[in-house]
Design an enzyme around this catalytic site. Structure first.
Site, PDB file in Angstrom:
ATOM      1  N   LYS A  80       2.653 107.268  43.808  1.00  0.00           N
ATOM      2  CA  LYS A  80       2.066 108.482  43.229  1.00  0.00           C
ATOM      3  C   LYS A  80       3.121 109.446  42.718  1.00  0.00           C
ATOM      4  O   LYS A  80       2.896 110.151  41.733  1.00  0.00           O
ATOM      5  CB  LYS A  80       1.184 109.192  44.264  1.00  0.00           C
ATOM      6  CG  LYS A  80      -0.140 108.470  44.487  1.00  0.00           C
ATOM      7  CD  LYS A  80      -1.168 109.401  45.109  1.00  0.00           C
ATOM      8  CE  LYS A  80      -2.501 108.687  45.252  1.00  0.00           C
ATOM      9  NZ  LYS A  80      -3.468 109.433  46.032  1.00  0.00           N
ATOM     10  N   LYS A 122      -4.567  98.337  40.721  1.00  0.00           N
ATOM     11  CA  LYS A 122      -5.744  98.778  41.477  1.00  0.00           C
ATOM     12  C   LYS A 122      -6.699  99.574  40.578  1.00  0.00           C
ATOM     13  O   LYS A 122      -6.240 100.340  39.742  1.00  0.00           O
ATOM     14  CB  LYS A 122      -5.232  99.674  42.613  1.00  0.00           C
ATOM     15  CG  LYS A 122      -6.187  99.935  43.722  1.00  0.00           C
ATOM     16  CD  LYS A 122      -5.530 100.787  44.794  1.00  0.00           C
ATOM     17  CE  LYS A 122      -5.394 102.224  44.345  1.00  0.00           C
ATOM     18  NZ  LYS A 122      -4.957 103.157  45.372  1.00  0.00           N
ATOM     19  N   LYS A 145      -9.015 106.230  40.111  1.00  0.00           N
ATOM     20  CA  LYS A 145      -9.607 107.415  39.474  1.00  0.00           C
ATOM     21  C   LYS A 145      -8.702 107.973  38.412  1.00  0.00           C
ATOM     22  O   LYS A 145      -9.142 108.610  37.466  1.00  0.00           O
ATOM     23  CB  LYS A 145      -9.785 108.536  40.510  1.00  0.00           C
ATOM     24  CG  LYS A 145     -10.663 108.233  41.657  1.00  0.00           C
ATOM     25  CD  LYS A 145     -10.513 109.337  42.728  1.00  0.00           C
ATOM     26  CE  LYS A 145     -11.218 108.922  43.995  1.00  0.00           C
ATOM     27  NZ  LYS A 145     -10.887 109.764  45.141  1.00  0.00           N
TER      28      LYS A 145
END
Ligand code: TYM
Length: 333
Positions: free
Chosen positions: A114, A198, A201
């Site tokens: 991230k 993956k 969102k």
């Protein structure tokens, strides 16, 4: 004996099929077992580890509650609440942050993903986020935590923190060491555009995921455009494992229909992708369209959703405030 279940979902919008098949579907099954005590948390403190628009965050908190209910969680049976309203989460995170070691956090792969290349610019919250997650779980003496595969490492950290706290303060079994509940198969749903990534969102392309608010036409279109390869459907496990997109779509189909991957593989072996996609689309529409409609309906009654949260906050607070008081006593405050 029934289980004490705790899990959380971030209210960051675009809840998708990965969240549903990896976690929320499992929440519903656990909620339906009358012996279990379940707590499902809208983790708004986690959401602000990356920048959020305040207005959108407010809507997303309600939308997450609506998604829980539309998917089949019964707010009369399970506690649904938002994290920021129960002060013990932030307090617990601080205290446990003094128990957890830097070396443990430095191993967290999700932070590395991230934060990306420029980790100096990541918030401190993003780095210490797994400690907050540990506080969430440990405040409720959760025995089992249903999550998707991507949260496995955070749960291992939570277990380490609990054990270290119990050891450091000679408080044997005081913090319950929780067990992860991760589905054996399909615990990681991948992007419809890239079988090695993956479903997420934050992925820019909306075509990469099925959102739980998508309507029938959007689902049809996204499956039509989902990446495949020119070969017919794989014939055996070896072939399947080499063809990531085929594996993901067949996994989604198996998870939706509660069937074993091997059986689905056999059923579609050698068939054309177009034929399989049609059947997959039908299953998806049958499952997701009613949830999507229900979310939209629930979102029209904001006060109903707010009441659920208020009620949940009250119940969660009763449990968490007692536990944090005990924690404070133990550490000598
Ligand atoms: P979050 O909000 O990213 O995701 C919510 C749940 O959905 C699962 N998930 C997936 N499962 C399969 N395939 C995917 N592509 C996929 N994407 C997401 C996640 O594994 C998760 O179970 N840190 C957590 C929230 C959290 C939490 C907790 C969970 C905070 N405190 C305490 C359990 C217990 C998170 O960010 O999930």
């Amino acid at each position: 004996m029934g289980k004490k279940i705790f899990s959380g979902v971030q209210p960051t919008g675009n809840l998708h099929l990965g969240n549903y098949l990896g976690a929320i579907k499992n929440f519903v099954d656990l909620n339906n077992d009358k012996d279990n005590k379940c707590i499902f948390c809208v983790v708004d403190l986690h959401a602000i580890t990356v920048k959020q628009d305040p207005k959108e965050l407010k809507n997303n908190i309600r939308e997450t509650v609506a998604t829980f209910i539309a998917s089949g969680i019964d707010p009369k049976k399970s506690i649904i609440f938002n994290q920021s309203r129960v002060a013990a989460h932030a307090e617990g995170a601080w205290i446990l942050g003094c128990v957890a070691r830097m070396g443990w956090l430095n191993r967290m792969t999700q932070f590395k993903e991230k934060a990306g290349k420029d980790k100096e610019k990541a918030s401190i919250g993003l780095y210490s986020y797994p400690v907050l997650m540990a506080a969430d779980i440990l405040l409720y003496d959760a025995t089992h935590v249903p999550v998707g595969d991507d949260q496995k490492q955070h749960l291992e950290l939570c277990r380490d923190i609990a054990q270290k706290f119990n050891n450091d303060f000679e408080a044997e079994n005081f913090l319950q060491v929780p067990e992860p509940l991760i589905q054996k198969e399909f615990s990681r749903i991948m992007s419809l555009k890239d079988g090695s990534k993956k479903m997420s969102k934050s992925e820019l392309s909306d075509l990469s995921r099925i959102n739980l608010t998508d309507d029938k036409d959007q689902i049809i279109n996204k499956i039509k455009k989902a990446k495949t390869d020119p070969l017919p459907m794989p014939r055996d496990l070896k072939e399947l494992n080499e063809r990531l997109e085929a594996k993901n779509l067949l996994g989604i189909y198996s998870s939706l229909t509660n069937s074993k991957l091997e059986i689905s593989l056999k059923n579609f072996a050698g068939k054309n992708f177009s034929e399989f996609k049609e059947i997959l689309t039908e299953e998806l529409v049958n499952k997701i369209e009613p949830i999507s409609n229900e979310i939209k309906k629930l979102l029209e009654d904001k006060s109903y959703l707010d009441e659920i949260l208020l009620d949940g906050v009250e119940k969660a607070n009763m449990i968490a405030s007692k536990k944090i008081e005990r924690i404070k006593e133990i550490i000598g405050f």
